[in-house]
Scaffold this motif. Structure first.
Motif, PDB file in Angstrom:
ATOM      1  N   LEU A  37       0.840  -1.202   0.000  1.00 15.02           N
ATOM      2  CA  LEU A  37       0.000   0.000   0.000  1.00 15.02           C
ATOM      3  C   LEU A  37       0.873   1.250   0.000  1.00 15.02           C
ATOM      4  O   LEU A  37       0.692   2.165  -0.818  1.00 15.02           O
ATOM      5  CB  LEU A  37      -0.867   0.026   1.266  1.00 15.02           C
ATOM      6  N   MET A  39       4.145   1.613  -0.742  1.00 12.56           N
ATOM      7  CA  MET A  39       5.003   1.771  -1.919  1.00 12.56           C
ATOM      8  C   MET A  39       4.187   2.127  -3.161  1.00 12.56           C
ATOM      9  O   MET A  39       4.628   2.927  -3.979  1.00 12.56           O
ATOM     10  CB  MET A  39       5.809   0.496  -2.180  1.00 12.56           C
ATOM     11  N   GLY A  40       3.017   1.509  -3.317  1.00  8.14           N
ATOM     12  CA  GLY A  40       2.178   1.798  -4.482  1.00  8.14           C
ATOM     13  C   GLY A  40       1.822   3.277  -4.538  1.00  8.14           C
ATOM     14  O   GLY A  40       1.960   3.930  -5.577  1.00  8.14           O
ATOM     15  N   VAL A  41       1.379   3.807  -3.397  1.00  6.98           N
ATOM     16  CA  VAL A  41       0.989   5.215  -3.370  1.00  6.98           C
ATOM     17  C   VAL A  41       2.200   6.127  -3.519  1.00  6.98           C
ATOM     18  O   VAL A  41       2.165   7.115  -4.266  1.00  6.98           O
ATOM     19  CB  VAL A  41       0.217   5.546  -2.066  1.00  6.98           C
ATOM     20  N   LEU A  43       4.929   5.525  -5.100  1.00  8.99           N
ATOM     21  CA  LEU A  43       5.324   5.490  -6.515  1.00  8.99           C
ATOM     22  C   LEU A  43       4.510   6.507  -7.312  1.00  8.99           C
ATOM     23  O   LEU A  43       5.061   7.300  -8.082  1.00  8.99           O
ATOM     24  CB  LEU A  43       5.067   4.098  -7.100  1.00  8.99           C
ATOM     25  N   VAL A  44       3.180   6.475  -7.116  1.00  8.22           N
ATOM     26  CA  VAL A  44       2.317   7.361  -7.909  1.00  8.22           C
ATOM     27  C   VAL A  44       2.569   8.828  -7.536  1.00  8.22           C
ATOM     28  O   VAL A  44       2.748   9.688  -8.415  1.00  8.22           O
ATOM     29  CB  VAL A  44       0.832   6.987  -7.707  1.00  8.22           C
ATOM     30  N   LEU A  47       6.342   9.865  -8.435  1.00 11.45           N
ATOM     31  CA  LEU A  47       6.549   9.916  -9.888  1.00 11.45           C
ATOM     32  C   LEU A  47       5.757  11.068 -10.513  1.00 11.45           C
ATOM     33  O   LEU A  47       6.209  11.690 -11.468  1.00 11.45           O
ATOM     34  CB  LEU A  47       6.157   8.578 -10.543  1.00 11.45           C
ATOM     35  N   VAL A  52       5.994  12.133 -14.218  1.00 13.65           N
ATOM     36  CA  VAL A  52       5.272  11.021 -14.842  1.00 13.65           C
ATOM     37  C   VAL A  52       3.771  11.228 -14.515  1.00 13.65           C
ATOM     38  O   VAL A  52       3.456  12.039 -13.657  1.00 13.65           O
ATOM     39  CB  VAL A  52       5.787   9.670 -14.271  1.00 13.65           C
ATOM     40  N   MET A 146      12.387   2.665  -0.856  1.00 10.65           N
ATOM     41  CA  MET A 146      12.911   1.473  -1.521  1.00 10.65           C
ATOM     42  C   MET A 146      13.977   0.817  -0.638  1.00 10.65           C
ATOM     43  O   MET A 146      13.993  -0.409  -0.472  1.00 10.65           O
ATOM     44  CB  MET A 146      13.525   1.891  -2.867  1.00 10.65           C
TER      45      MET A 146
ATOM     46  N   GLY B  39       0.809  -2.686  -5.312  1.00 10.19           N
ATOM     47  CA  GLY B  39       0.524  -1.302  -4.939  1.00 10.19           C
ATOM     48  C   GLY B  39      -0.217  -0.563  -6.046  1.00 10.19           C
ATOM     49  O   GLY B  39      -1.232   0.088  -5.798  1.00 10.19           O
ATOM     50  N   LEU B  40       0.288  -0.671  -7.277  1.00 13.21           N
ATOM     51  CA  LEU B  40      -0.350   0.052  -8.384  1.00 13.21           C
ATOM     52  C   LEU B  40      -1.722  -0.538  -8.711  1.00 13.21           C
ATOM     53  O   LEU B  40      -2.662   0.201  -9.023  1.00 13.21           O
ATOM     54  CB  LEU B  40       0.561   0.054  -9.620  1.00 13.21           C
ATOM     55  N   TRP B  42      -3.728  -1.843  -6.601  1.00 12.43           N
ATOM     56  CA  TRP B  42      -4.647  -1.348  -5.567  1.00 12.43           C
ATOM     57  C   TRP B  42      -5.025   0.115  -5.806  1.00 12.43           C
ATOM     58  O   TRP B  42      -6.160   0.511  -5.585  1.00 12.43           O
ATOM     59  CB  TRP B  42      -4.044  -1.537  -4.171  1.00 12.43           C
TER      60      TRP B  42
END
Lengths: 164, 158
Positions: A37, A39-41, A43-44, A47, A52, A146, B39-40, B42
């Motif tokens: 959760l 790391m996903g957020v 990243l967005v 980036l 990006v 990371m 992550g992405l 989700w």
């Protein structure tokens, strides 16, 4: 230090973690869910600040941050559970100290962003580039989280005692 | 079982299993790939479910590209990890459930992306699409949980 670690080990949480069959594996699963959760957020968000996902408005991307905070909270709680299970295993492990250091740096970076940059970035037009400082901090944030993930994954490898 | 025995006994698999650095490095790649894909996925599922509403669907193209890279990293690192203990892992129910969850999660993401692409902009997402987003998130959740369980349930080598 040893007295403190012994105290941590003997807390009710420490007893619960060691004496409940599934407690440790469940904490591990939660830790993996939480890190994905977070790391996903990150990243967005990071980036986006780095240029990006240019179609998305800055403010819409920043609205994902609570999801990262949920991930961080899951990992803080499950992480404390790991330490309580056997504090000596962690506080004798060099990778653990490095991991704590980068969590602290990542956390300070996030606080800086929240109080010094969030409002300004959220107000930027979608086609504008984020200020250079914000871009540097975003790159640092990605790098630090990371490293936290990698150091965590390597804890068993660096453990002076077999385990984890 | 011939193939799995052969795989596990290749020089490369033996190297991965015995080298002090190779296995930890594989685990590192697998963890980064996991966080990237799940992550992405989700984030995209959350968006389909309505959070955050302002986040434009146009970002999905780039997000799914990055998620696919994460998936590729994990397919490769995962296969290499698998090769070190192929004959034991194949009998592990938790591992098979993990693979099934990844298959369902993958198909479900693909269907979700296709449906989102085909919808006209500014059209409200149908309930079926939201169900797909929920199934997608749940499948990847199960994949992580059962991946972790493999470590606890796999038979020891000897």
């Amino acid at each position: 230090m040893d007295d403190l670690l012994r105290w941590v080990r003997d807390t009710p949480l420490g007893h619960f973690m060691r004496e409940t069959g599934n407690a440790f594996p469940v904490a591990e699963m939660s830790h993996f869910i939480g890190l994905s959760l977070l790391m996903g957020v990150m990243l967005v968000v990071d980036l986006r600040i780095l240029g990006v996902f240019k179609q998305a408005s800055y403010s819409s991307v920043l609205k994902l941050i609570p999801m990262a905070i949920v991930g961080f909270a899951i990992n803080l709680i499950s992480g404390v559970c790991f330490i309580a299970t056997n504090p000596f295993l962690y506080f004798t492990n060099p990778a653990f100290y490095w991991k704590l250091t980068f969590i602290l740096l990542g956390g300070l970076n996030a606080l800086w962003f929240t109080f010094a940059e969030h409002r300004q970035i959220a107000g930027l037009p979608t086609d504008a580039q984020a200020p250079a400082l914000a871009r540097v901090m975003a790159a640092a944030s990605l790098g630090m989280w990371m490293l936290v993930l990698l150091l965590g994954r390597l804890l068993p490898t660096f453990a002076p005692v077999a385990g984890g | 079982m011939g193939f799995l025995t052969w795989l596990q006994e290749t020089e490369f698999a033996q190297f991965l299993a015995s080298d002090p650095y190779a296995y930890p490095v594989l685990l590192c790649f697998h963890a980064i790939g996991m966080a990237t894909v799940v992550g992405l996925v989700w984030v995209m599922s959350a968006r389909v479910l309505g959070y955050p509403k302002g986040l434009t669907i146009e970002t999905f193209h780039r997000m799914s590209t990055i998620a696919l890279w994460g998936f590729a990293v994990n397919a490769v690192s995962g296969f290499m990890i698998f090769s070190t203990e192929a004959t034991r892992v194949i009998d592990n129910a938790e591992f098979l459930i993990k693979m099934a969850a990844i298959l369902i999660g993958g198909l479900s993401v693909w269907y979700m992306m296709r449906t989102v692409r085909q919808l006209a902009p500014d059209v409200a997402f149908p309930v079926s699409l939201k169900v797909t987003a929920f199934v997608t998130s749940a499948a990847w959740f199960v994949a992580i949980v059962f991946g972790r369980l493999v470590a606890y349930t796999i038979k020891p080598p000897f």
